[in-house]
Design a protein around this motif. Sequence first.
Motif, mmCIF file in Angstrom:
data_model
loop_
_atom_site.group_PDB
_atom_site.id
_atom_site.type_symbol
_atom_site.label_atom_id
_atom_site.label_comp_id
_atom_site.label_asym_id
_atom_site.label_seq_id
_atom_site.Cartn_x
_atom_site.Cartn_y
_atom_site.Cartn_z
ATOM 1 N N VAL A 426 0.825 -1.213 0.000
ATOM 2 C CA VAL A 426 0.000 0.000 0.000
ATOM 3 C C VAL A 426 0.858 1.261 0.000
ATOM 4 O O VAL A 426 0.619 2.197 -0.766
ATOM 5 C CB VAL A 426 -0.956 -0.018 1.220
ATOM 6 N N LYS A 427 1.887 1.277 0.851
ATOM 7 C CA LYS A 427 2.701 2.487 1.020
ATOM 8 C C LYS A 427 3.836 2.597 0.012
ATOM 9 O O LYS A 427 4.288 3.699 -0.296
ATOM 10 C CB LYS A 427 3.280 2.512 2.430
ATOM 11 N N LYS A 458 -7.915 -1.463 7.503
ATOM 12 C CA LYS A 458 -7.466 -0.236 6.848
ATOM 13 C C LYS A 458 -6.654 -0.546 5.596
ATOM 14 O O LYS A 458 -6.800 0.112 4.556
ATOM 15 C CB LYS A 458 -6.609 0.595 7.823
ATOM 16 N N TYR A 462 -7.421 0.610 1.673
ATOM 17 C CA TYR A 462 -6.452 1.300 0.814
ATOM 18 C C TYR A 462 -6.146 0.479 -0.438
ATOM 19 O O TYR A 462 -5.918 1.038 -1.514
ATOM 20 C CB TYR A 462 -5.164 1.575 1.592
ATOM 21 N N LYS A 465 -8.916 0.912 -2.899
ATOM 22 C CA LYS A 465 -8.758 2.223 -3.532
ATOM 23 C C LYS A 465 -7.686 2.166 -4.620
ATOM 24 O O LYS A 465 -7.843 2.738 -5.717
ATOM 25 C CB LYS A 465 -8.374 3.257 -2.470
ATOM 26 N N THR A 466 -6.582 1.477 -4.334
ATOM 27 C CA THR A 466 -5.488 1.334 -5.318
ATOM 28 C C THR A 466 -5.975 0.601 -6.561
ATOM 29 O O THR A 466 -5.654 0.984 -7.684
ATOM 30 C CB THR A 466 -4.308 0.570 -4.688
#
Length: 473
Positions: A426-427, A458, A462, A465-466
């Motif tokens: 994610v990051k 969470k 995310y 969303k990606t």
Amino acid sequence: MRRTKQIIKYVVGDIFSANIGWFLFNVFRYYVFSPVVGFSNIKSFLGYHRVIEGQILFPLLFIFIFYLSGYYNRPFLKSRLGEFFTTLFSVAIGVLIIFFIALINDIQRLPVNSYELLVGMFVFNFVCVYICRAFITQRATRRIHGKRWGFNTLIIGSGKKAKALWLDLMQMDRSLGFLVVGFVRIPEEKNEQYSSIGGCPIYNIEDLEKVIKEHNVEELIIALDSKNKRALHKTVNRLYPYNLPIQLQVNEFEMLTTRVKLSNIYGKPFIDICKCSLSECEKNIKRLLDILISFIALIIISPFALIIALKIKLGSEGPVIYRQKRVGYRRKEFTLYKFRTMRVNAEQNGPALSRENDDRVTPFGHFMRKYRIDELPQFWNVFIGDMSLVGPRPERAYYIEQIIKRAPHYSLLHQIRPGITSWGMVKFGYARNIDEMIERLKYEILYLENMSLIVDFKIIIYTIKTVVTGKGI
């Protein structure tokens, strides 16, 4: 074997005590509400089909809740306080579920007595279950502390620290259950070539698997003279595949991570390096959610899989599903499944990570990577237990060996199942070289230190969303 027997004792004890608790509650319910229940005697009430159904089904519901609570995960040396509160909360949850789903609209009764019914159901079930558990726990703990029960243990190391640890364990008034059957010599330690310590033989690390099987070893304790972090990480990495608890003394554990959680206050404090920060309850719920969500996902995507398979076949020659060996939980290799996004023989010259504008990726493969469609077959890996929905991304052994040379703490990731998505994904996203893998490792270690079901939720949000925004590459 003893661990399995102890778990069976707890399960059988819980089934018996939950049945007794439910029976006593029904007797209480009859006599408290006899003016409005409408049954002539206790026998006719207990023979009522709804009461019989409850006597069969509700204790089974309690067992399921007890499993989710994580009570059966660690059957020995339980914390008395922890056992009390685990029993209290799990029985309370079971009682509330039964009350609001099954009993609130059951046999006619005065509304003013609903709370009395609820409290009575809780008291009878809690008292019966807790007394039975406390008896089994007390009996097992007394035998362990009295050195009548023990778990065959190997001390990994053969130097001064290993010998000092052995002496401490032998001299303890209250045993922690470690029955030392031998020591293991580590190449990184330059010790005198003794053949035994205190009558316990010293084995070479190469013979470890054979020794574990021959002596039915249940615990491993690391006690190295070397203060070299790399040597400690290398040793831990060697031990993961044996699927045994790996104990470290607190000062050594601090060399690996700052997370220190103790459950036993007697004698020398040990930390199980294989135990992640999730509670036993969270572990079971996480695995249950993995199974349910992956099962539903496989059903939903199955019609689309046919279309994807056709597009892959029309776009390039080769199989629809790409199989690759990855290293997962406890350093065990498994086969990871993906929709093929590259042309056949993309790695004919050896392992090679994907790069930006990679000409090995097919046009449709590029589309699948952008929206991470190629990852969908991994729901099967999740369903069968190789992976989790959320966890560190699994890598190939070829790259892991290179990473560990520069960042030995990578071995910590093998405490948990790898995931389809992760904090690092994610990051940071996909890594295209070893440097980027090590950079992404920071996020994976951060996840390991802060694991929880909320954090997993969470990360999933995310990730969605990606996927939706097409930022998968």
